[in-house]
Design a protein around this motif. Structure first.
Motif, mmCIF file in Angstrom:
data_model
loop_
_atom_site.group_PDB
_atom_site.id
_atom_site.type_symbol
_atom_site.label_atom_id
_atom_site.label_comp_id
_atom_site.label_asym_id
_atom_site.label_seq_id
_atom_site.Cartn_x
_atom_site.Cartn_y
_atom_site.Cartn_z
ATOM 1 N N LEU A 286 0.831 -1.203 0.000
ATOM 2 C CA LEU A 286 0.000 0.000 0.000
ATOM 3 C C LEU A 286 0.865 1.254 0.000
ATOM 4 C CD1 LEU A 286 -2.750 1.390 0.215
ATOM 5 C CD2 LEU A 286 -2.604 1.115 2.706
ATOM 6 N N GLU A 287 1.921 1.257 0.806
ATOM 7 C CA GLU A 287 2.806 2.426 0.854
ATOM 8 C C GLU A 287 3.469 2.661 -0.498
ATOM 9 O OE1 GLU A 287 5.448 1.519 4.022
ATOM 10 O OE2 GLU A 287 4.035 2.079 5.618
ATOM 11 N N ARG B 236 -5.093 5.984 -10.088
ATOM 12 C CA ARG B 236 -5.888 5.998 -8.867
ATOM 13 C C ARG B 236 -5.755 4.685 -8.115
ATOM 14 N NH1 ARG B 236 -11.580 8.975 -10.602
ATOM 15 N NH2 ARG B 236 -10.621 10.747 -11.679
ATOM 16 N N VAL B 237 -6.052 4.771 -6.806
ATOM 17 C CA VAL B 237 -5.924 3.620 -5.919
ATOM 18 C C VAL B 237 -7.205 3.507 -5.096
ATOM 19 C CG1 VAL B 237 -4.620 2.611 -3.999
ATOM 20 C CG2 VAL B 237 -3.427 3.909 -5.776
ATOM 21 N N PRO C 207 -4.408 -8.558 -12.584
ATOM 22 C CA PRO C 207 -2.966 -8.623 -12.295
ATOM 23 C C PRO C 207 -2.500 -7.294 -11.692
ATOM 24 C CG PRO C 207 -3.428 -9.480 -14.485
ATOM 25 C CD PRO C 207 -4.717 -8.878 -13.992
ATOM 26 N N GLY C 208 -1.753 -7.372 -10.606
ATOM 27 C CA GLY C 208 -1.269 -6.171 -9.940
ATOM 28 C C GLY C 208 -2.077 -5.789 -8.727
ATOM 29 N N ASP C 209 -3.326 -6.295 -8.612
ATOM 30 C CA ASP C 209 -4.119 -6.050 -7.403
ATOM 31 C C ASP C 209 -3.667 -7.001 -6.300
ATOM 32 O OD1 ASP C 209 -5.578 -4.146 -8.754
ATOM 33 O OD2 ASP C 209 -7.206 -5.520 -9.291
ATOM 34 N N LEU D 83 -6.657 -2.139 -4.880
ATOM 35 C CA LEU D 83 -6.850 -2.001 -6.326
ATOM 36 C C LEU D 83 -5.934 -0.900 -6.831
ATOM 37 C CD1 LEU D 83 -10.764 -2.185 -6.396
ATOM 38 C CD2 LEU D 83 -9.110 -4.054 -6.650
ATOM 39 N N ASP D 84 -5.061 -1.266 -7.742
ATOM 40 C CA ASP D 84 -4.012 -0.350 -8.205
ATOM 41 C C ASP D 84 -4.279 0.071 -9.643
ATOM 42 O OD1 ASP D 84 -1.708 1.100 -8.327
ATOM 43 O OD2 ASP D 84 -0.379 -0.619 -8.543
ATOM 44 N N ARG D 85 -3.812 1.284 -9.974
ATOM 45 C CA ARG D 85 -3.842 1.812 -11.348
ATOM 46 C C ARG D 85 -5.265 1.826 -11.921
ATOM 47 N NH1 ARG D 85 1.438 2.274 -13.072
ATOM 48 N NH2 ARG D 85 2.956 0.933 -12.018
#
Length: 301
Positions: free
Chosen positions: A197-198, A210-211, A250-252, A266-268
């Motif tokens: 998260l950081e 966004r996150v 992918p990436g979450d 949830l990333d990007r």
């Protein structure tokens, strides 16, 4: 001894009584010879025994040794060095090029540079790298070497060791995984989630998209534990973890914080509705009944 025999023959030929005078001297000489031959045999036996003991100790420790005469290029490898490379001792000549061919292709350049730098600068080296055995399997070895210099400062010889650390590395990887993953579901734990998260927030501040973070807990989980027992509750948590993984991109990241609490990172995201869409997908997926033995359990979030 041959000279003593010729001298004795000449003296006896001229005076037979000389044999009596020479007998004590001959016995003394023979005793001295026997003593020195015995010393040499015992020394050779001790050396052979020491070499055998060293070879056995290296085999038990998974530790091989090597010696490289830099000017001539001649190398000597211990039996365990050969075995570490997956071949019988002395099955081929010990050379630098043959050894490098045994090194994993992705590590070969790094090992070659370490050897060259050690020779050029006269400094020791120490590194871990992989070797590929004839059957295609891989081992991880810790290699180290030291350079011996001549009086003019020129490197003339290098000695070193290879230590098989495959099992140690596997254990280190396993322990590192356990430190950052939930032991029941194998999901990331609170520590790993916090670290991700950081990093994600730092990247988002730099324009990385966004996150969103979703917090979930299972409604009715306590009833399952009370009615069917903790084993059933554990099986339910593992199935829930699998379904959550299947919902994400992918990436979450989905993590278990403890009990029936899960958190999703949830990333990007390109828009806020993307988070809503994924949240609805999770809710729909978890509404489907969960088979537990001969029963089906319905829960919600």
């Amino acid at each position: 001894m041959l000279g003593l025999g010729l001298l004795a023959s000449l003296l006896v030929a001229t005076n037979p009584w000389a044999l009596l005078l020479l007998a004590p001297l001959t016995v003394a000489v023979l005793s001295i010879l026997e003593y020195h031959v015995g010393l040499r045999l015992r020394a050779e036996e001790a050396l052979s025994g020491s070499e055998a003991s060293l070879a056995e100790a290296q085999r038990i420790a998974g530790l091989g040794s090597w010696d490289w005469e830099i000017d001539s290029g001649r190398q000597r490898w211990s039996d365990e060095t050969y075995r570490m490379l997956g071949v019988a001792p002395r099955s081929f000549p010990a050379t630098r090029d043959i050894f490098l061919n045994c090194v994993h292709a992705e590590d070969r350049r790094r090992v070659a540079v370490a050897l060259e730098t050690a020779v050029e600068q006269g400094t020791p080296y120490s590194l871990d790298h992989r070797v590929v055995l004839p059957d295609g399997s891989e081992r991880i070895v810790h290699a180290q070497g030291e350079v011996l210099l001549a009086g003019d400062g020129r490197a003339t010889r290098m000695v070193g060791t290879l230590h098989d650390v495959t099992e140690r590395k596997a254990l280190e990887t396993q322990l590192a995984h356990r430190a950052f993953h939930d032991p029941l579901t194998d999901l990331p734990n609170r520590a790993l989630f916090t670290d991700r998260l950081e990093r994600t927030l730092a990247r988002a501040d730099d324009g990385g998209g966004r996150v969103a973070v979703l917090f979930l807990d299972l409604d009715g989980f306590k009833s399952v534990n009370d009615a069917l027992g903790h084993d059933a509750g554990d099986r339910l948590l593992m199935v829930v973890a699998g379904r959550l993984r299947g919902c994400l991109r992918p990436g979450d990241t989905v993590a278990r914080f403890g009990g029936d609490e899960f958190v999703v990172l949830l990333d990007r995201l390109t828009a806020s509705r993307d988070a809503r869409t994924l949240a609805e997908r999770i809710v729909t997926t978890l509404r489907n009944p969960f088979p537990l033995g001969e029963s089906e359990i319905a829960i919600s979030v």
